[in-house]
Design an enzyme around this catalytic site. Structure first.
Site, PDB file in Angstrom:
ATOM      1  N   MET A 117      53.507   6.140  38.974  1.00  0.00           N
ATOM      2  CA  MET A 117      52.701   5.148  38.258  1.00  0.00           C
ATOM      3  C   MET A 117      51.257   5.648  38.133  1.00  0.00           C
ATOM      4  O   MET A 117      50.352   4.869  37.849  1.00  0.00           O
ATOM      5  CB  MET A 117      52.743   3.804  38.979  1.00  0.00           C
ATOM      6  CG  MET A 117      54.162   3.242  39.041  1.00  0.00           C
ATOM      7  SD  MET A 117      54.226   1.457  39.233  1.00  0.00           S
ATOM      8  CE  MET A 117      53.401   1.269  40.790  1.00  0.00           C
ATOM      9  N   HIS A 145      47.866  11.296  44.080  1.00  0.00           N
ATOM     10  CA  HIS A 145      47.286  11.909  45.276  1.00  0.00           C
ATOM     11  C   HIS A 145      48.187  13.074  45.695  1.00  0.00           C
ATOM     12  O   HIS A 145      49.222  13.335  45.056  1.00  0.00           O
ATOM     13  CB  HIS A 145      47.118  10.874  46.386  1.00  0.00           C
ATOM     14  CG  HIS A 145      48.356  10.084  46.669  1.00  0.00           C
ATOM     15  ND1 HIS A 145      49.502  10.652  47.194  1.00  0.00           N
ATOM     16  CD2 HIS A 145      48.649   8.772  46.467  1.00  0.00           C
ATOM     17  CE1 HIS A 145      50.427   9.723  47.328  1.00  0.00           C
ATOM     18  NE2 HIS A 145      49.945   8.571  46.887  1.00  0.00           N
ATOM     19  N   HIS A 169      52.006  12.739  45.653  1.00  0.00           N
ATOM     20  CA  HIS A 169      52.693  12.894  44.363  1.00  0.00           C
ATOM     21  C   HIS A 169      52.801  14.376  43.988  1.00  0.00           C
ATOM     22  O   HIS A 169      53.810  14.816  43.450  1.00  0.00           O
ATOM     23  CB  HIS A 169      51.904  12.201  43.241  1.00  0.00           C
ATOM     24  CG  HIS A 169      51.802  10.720  43.357  1.00  0.00           C
ATOM     25  ND1 HIS A 169      50.620  10.084  43.651  1.00  0.00           N
ATOM     26  CD2 HIS A 169      52.725   9.745  43.215  1.00  0.00           C
ATOM     27  CE1 HIS A 169      50.815   8.770  43.654  1.00  0.00           C
ATOM     28  NE2 HIS A 169      52.083   8.539  43.407  1.00  0.00           N
ATOM     29  N   GLU A 179      59.595   9.603  50.458  1.00  0.00           N
ATOM     30  CA  GLU A 179      60.275   8.815  51.494  1.00  0.00           C
ATOM     31  C   GLU A 179      59.404   7.679  52.010  1.00  0.00           C
ATOM     32  O   GLU A 179      59.855   6.856  52.780  1.00  0.00           O
ATOM     33  CB  GLU A 179      60.688   9.725  52.665  1.00  0.00           C
ATOM     34  CG  GLU A 179      61.862  10.603  52.302  1.00  0.00           C
ATOM     35  CD  GLU A 179      62.259  11.562  53.409  1.00  0.00           C
ATOM     36  OE1 GLU A 179      61.579  11.600  54.454  1.00  0.00           O
ATOM     37  OE2 GLU A 179      63.234  12.302  53.202  1.00  0.00           O
ATOM     38  N   LYS A 180      58.127   7.664  51.606  1.00  0.00           N
ATOM     39  CA  LYS A 180      57.275   6.558  52.054  1.00  0.00           C
ATOM     40  C   LYS A 180      57.871   5.220  51.594  1.00  0.00           C
ATOM     41  O   LYS A 180      57.886   4.259  52.332  1.00  0.00           O
ATOM     42  CB  LYS A 180      55.848   6.686  51.517  1.00  0.00           C
ATOM     43  CG  LYS A 180      54.962   5.584  52.098  1.00  0.00           C
ATOM     44  CD  LYS A 180      53.548   5.665  51.636  1.00  0.00           C
ATOM     45  CE  LYS A 180      53.379   5.151  50.252  1.00  0.00           C
ATOM     46  NZ  LYS A 180      53.319   3.694  50.104  1.00  0.00           N
ATOM     47  N   ASP A 181      58.377   5.228  50.363  1.00  0.00           N
ATOM     48  CA  ASP A 181      59.047   4.026  49.848  1.00  0.00           C
ATOM     49  C   ASP A 181      60.532   4.176  50.186  1.00  0.00           C
ATOM     50  O   ASP A 181      61.364   4.435  49.312  1.00  0.00           O
ATOM     51  CB  ASP A 181      58.835   3.923  48.341  1.00  0.00           C
ATOM     52  CG  ASP A 181      57.363   3.770  48.002  1.00  0.00           C
ATOM     53  OD1 ASP A 181      56.815   2.694  48.214  1.00  0.00           O
ATOM     54  OD2 ASP A 181      56.750   4.774  47.560  1.00  0.00           O
ATOM     55  N   GLN A 200      63.035   1.858  48.482  1.00  0.00           N
ATOM     56  CA  GLN A 200      63.123   2.228  47.068  1.00  0.00           C
ATOM     57  C   GLN A 200      64.039   3.444  46.897  1.00  0.00           C
ATOM     58  O   GLN A 200      64.879   3.489  45.981  1.00  0.00           O
ATOM     59  CB  GLN A 200      61.722   2.522  46.524  1.00  0.00           C
ATOM     60  CG  GLN A 200      61.728   3.194  45.155  1.00  0.00           C
ATOM     61  CD  GLN A 200      60.341   3.347  44.569  1.00  0.00           C
ATOM     62  OE1 GLN A 200      59.775   2.388  44.085  1.00  0.00           O
ATOM     63  NE2 GLN A 200      59.797   4.549  44.609  1.00  0.00           N
ATOM     64  N   SER A 235      48.550   5.224  46.686  1.00  0.00           N
ATOM     65  CA  SER A 235      47.576   4.886  45.642  1.00  0.00           C
ATOM     66  C   SER A 235      46.792   3.650  46.047  1.00  0.00           C
ATOM     67  O   SER A 235      45.666   3.444  45.611  1.00  0.00           O
ATOM     68  CB  SER A 235      48.291   4.618  44.324  1.00  0.00           C
ATOM     69  OG  SER A 235      49.012   5.753  43.959  1.00  0.00           O
TER      70      SER A 235
END
Ligand code: PAF
Length: 283
Positions: free
Chosen positions: A30, A34, A37, A150-152, A155, A188
């Protein structure tokens, strides 16, 4: 790097890439990029010969009182960062390109069960929005591989399930969370934190690490969870959730579970932060 805004341009570019036998890697984002990404782009380039990053702030995955309007749009800076990492194409469509039928009138994708808990419990419809946009991006780009952080964690599991359920011939790759030296996961949304909150935010990962250690020392799951909740509250976080779950089902972990994930979402002021840590228990 080519910057494309329409589906027509994207398809033309991808047809050329496929004719040249390129293996295509997709990095959906999105924007407001940083290092986390950019590592996804590096990972895409490791096993693909053509990398497409997308930037689209997807209204469908934001709740009514969430930060869709204020979400930072930094396309110029993001495109320089992507170009410097040798990304081949940046696809940055506008809303009409993605939802030509209108947000309310179009078909959506719902992934059952694993979306009920954790972030799904507090962000109603969030995962329908994520599943819908990811499905659209998969159909637009038709990549060989797609890369997610993997932070999400939830998701990532939702995307793995939809890829499997809807028979997308796409390999899903998860990339470990990129952290500041303090342990704070790059996000973000960290940009919303003031200086004092930013310092305090690193405690979130510290608590996850402590909880992991407690489980590894055979602490009871219910007790470990309660201790983690108390530590977070004592450190000034407002809790959305802290859950200890089985990696496979994302349901509350049982004593017999060996592969566990500790998932947390907390508020510091108005900023919502999420993080997680995996625990592998041996007999
Ligand atoms: O993780 C994100 O940035 C978003 O949820 C994604 C996967 C790009 C879908 O909008």
């Amino acid at each position: 790097m080519k910057i494309l805004h329409t589906l027509k341009e994207l398809r033309e570019e991808l047809n050329q890439a496929r004719k040249a036998n390129h293996k295509i890697g997709l990095v959906p984002t999105m924007g407001n990029l940083h290092e986390g990404h950019l590592r996804l782009v590096d990972r895409a380039r490791e096993s693909n010969s053509f990398t497409v990053a997308t930037i689209f702030v997807n209204p469908l995955q934001f709740g009514e009182n969430e930060d869709f309007d204020s979400y930072p749009r930094t396309l110029e800076k993001d495109s320089s960062l992507l170009a410097a990492r040798n990304c081949d194409v940046l696809f940055a469509p506008n809303i009409f390109e993605v939802y030509p039928g209108g947000l309310k009138a179009e078909s959506t994708v719902h992934v059952p069960d694993i979306t009920k808990h954790h972030c799904g419990a507090s962000r109603e419809k969030h995962f329908d929005g994520v599943a819908t946009i990811v499905t659209k991006l998969f159909n637009m780009v038709q990549p060989d591989q797609a890369i997610f952080g993997e932070k999400d964690f939830q998701q990532l599991m939702v995307i793995r399930k939809l890829t499997n359920d809807l028979c997308f011939p796409i390999e899903i790759v998860g990339v470990p969370t990129c952290r500041e030296p303090s342990g704070l996961a790059l996000s973000s949304r960290n940009g919303y934190l003031n200086e004092e909150e930013h310092l305090r935010a690193s405690k979130l990962f510290a608590v996850l690490q402590q909880t992991k250690k407690a489980l590894e020392s055979n602490e009871d799951i219910v007790v470990a969870r309660q201790q983690a909740i108390s530590s977070l509250t004592e450190n000034g976080f407002k809790l959305d959730y802290l859950n200890i779950a089985s990696v496979d089902t994302l349901l509350p972990a049982k004593d017999a579970d060996k592969e566990i994930v500790i998932l947390a979402a907390v508020f510091l002021g108005a900023t919502r932060l999420i993080d997680n840590i995996r625990v592998s228990l041996t007999d």
